[in-house]
Design an enzyme around this catalytic site. Sequence first.
Site, PDB file in Angstrom:
ATOM      1  CG  ASP A  10      -1.842   1.253   1.248  1.00 35.13           C
ATOM      2  OD1 ASP A  10      -2.465   1.533   0.212  1.00 35.13           O
ATOM      3  OD2 ASP A  10      -1.927   1.944   2.280  1.00 35.13           O
ATOM      4  CB  SER A  11       0.191   4.756  -0.888  1.00 32.57           C
ATOM      5  OG  SER A  11      -0.962   4.921  -0.090  1.00 32.57           O
ATOM      6  CB  CYS A  73      -3.259   0.669  -2.586  1.00 36.80           C
ATOM      7  SG  CYS A  73      -3.328   2.414  -3.043  1.00 36.80           S
ATOM      8  CD  GLU A 160      -0.482   7.263   5.449  1.00 39.53           C
ATOM      9  OE1 GLU A 160       0.723   7.340   5.731  1.00 39.53           O
ATOM     10  OE2 GLU A 160      -1.051   6.170   5.218  1.00 39.53           O
ATOM     11  CB  CYS A 194      -9.744   4.683   0.078  1.00 36.20           C
ATOM     12  SG  CYS A 194      -8.123   5.167   0.719  1.00 36.20           S
ATOM     13  CG  HIS A 196      -5.352   5.168   4.001  1.00 31.82           C
ATOM     14  ND1 HIS A 196      -4.800   4.569   2.895  1.00 31.82           N
ATOM     15  CD2 HIS A 196      -4.320   5.733   4.670  1.00 31.82           C
ATOM     16  CE1 HIS A 196      -3.494   4.781   2.890  1.00 31.82           C
ATOM     17  NE2 HIS A 196      -3.174   5.485   3.967  1.00 31.82           N
TER      18      HIS A 196
HETATM   19  N1  DGL Z   1      -4.953   3.206   0.527  1.00 33.13           N
HETATM   20  C1  DGL Z   1      -5.017   3.801  -0.765  1.00 33.13           C
HETATM   21  C2  DGL Z   1      -6.295   3.439  -1.496  1.00 33.13           C
HETATM   22  O1  DGL Z   1      -6.890   2.476  -1.170  1.00 33.13           O
HETATM   23  C3  DGL Z   1      -4.895   5.243  -0.776  1.00 33.13           C
HETATM   24  C4  DGL Z   1      -4.070   6.006  -0.731  1.00 33.13           C
HETATM   25  C5  DGL Z   1      -3.341   7.187  -1.078  1.00 33.13           C
HETATM   26  O2  DGL Z   1      -3.934   8.208  -1.457  1.00 33.13           O
HETATM   27  O3  DGL Z   1      -2.162   7.025  -0.977  1.00 33.13           O
HETATM   28  O4  DGL Z   1      -6.704   4.083  -2.403  1.00 33.13           O
END
Ligand code: DGL
Length: 275
Positions: A10-11, A73, A160, A194, A196
Amino acid sequence: MKIAPIGVFDSGYGGLTVLKELIRELPDNDFLYLGDNARTPYGTRSFDVVYQYTLQAVKYLFEQGCPLVIIACNTASAKALRNIQMLDLPHLAPENRVLGVIRPSVEKVAEITKNGHVGVLGTVGTVVSGSYPIELEKWSGGHVKSTVQEACPMWVPLVENNEIDSEGADYFVRKNIQNILASDKNIDTLILGCTHYPLLAKVIEKYVPKEIEILKQGHIVAEKLVDYLQRHPEMEARLSKSGTLEFQTTESAETFESKAALFMEQEVKAKTIHL
Ligand code: DGL
């Protein structure tokens, strides 16, 4: 034959919501989690940049021996997965596999929506890519009649930066939820598109009426992976099973350890790597 962990990418920290469910479903498997925290968020970056970053991460996880990589992600699944599967995998490692989070979520939505009115909350990148409406049209077997989307650019930075219980989180979550509910008054299923976003679930649930089903992806992705491994014993045989967890980040290991421990609700040891 060499056996190795499943790679999860993931990012940043969002993929941990998927990892947690993967561990629950596959407790004996080994996992290597990579967070590209140095370059997060991906959600506002261009198609090309997200593709290049994601490809670097996949290559790295292949070099670590992972035969299977889960892109936990949505942004990377929307912008990079197809290219990686079609253009890169055949010459990088044709026997390896890279799976994303959008297709399993779409299949699940088709099973649970009753009236076919679906809402998708995602990053700007995921929303602009149109991946959800396109995939819902393609894979929902006609069950989905209307898809509305809402980009929530502030939500990933809130997570984050560990601001999930703040007034700021409340403000932005309420605003985006009100927007999406106003775009279609008949939504019966809302996808947290997402990885997150489940970390903001408490606030989200405050503003979403109870009759609307809120779909978190972690469990869905884990269920579908179990099913995939049953159908692909050749891949299952390549996965190591000592029940270990390894965490790597492109940013500071100490920061990752303290934040990831909060999300994972367990102690986390991390290592810094460079992509
Ligand atoms: N967790 C990432 C997603 O599911 C998102 C993240 C980001 O913007 O880095 O889209």
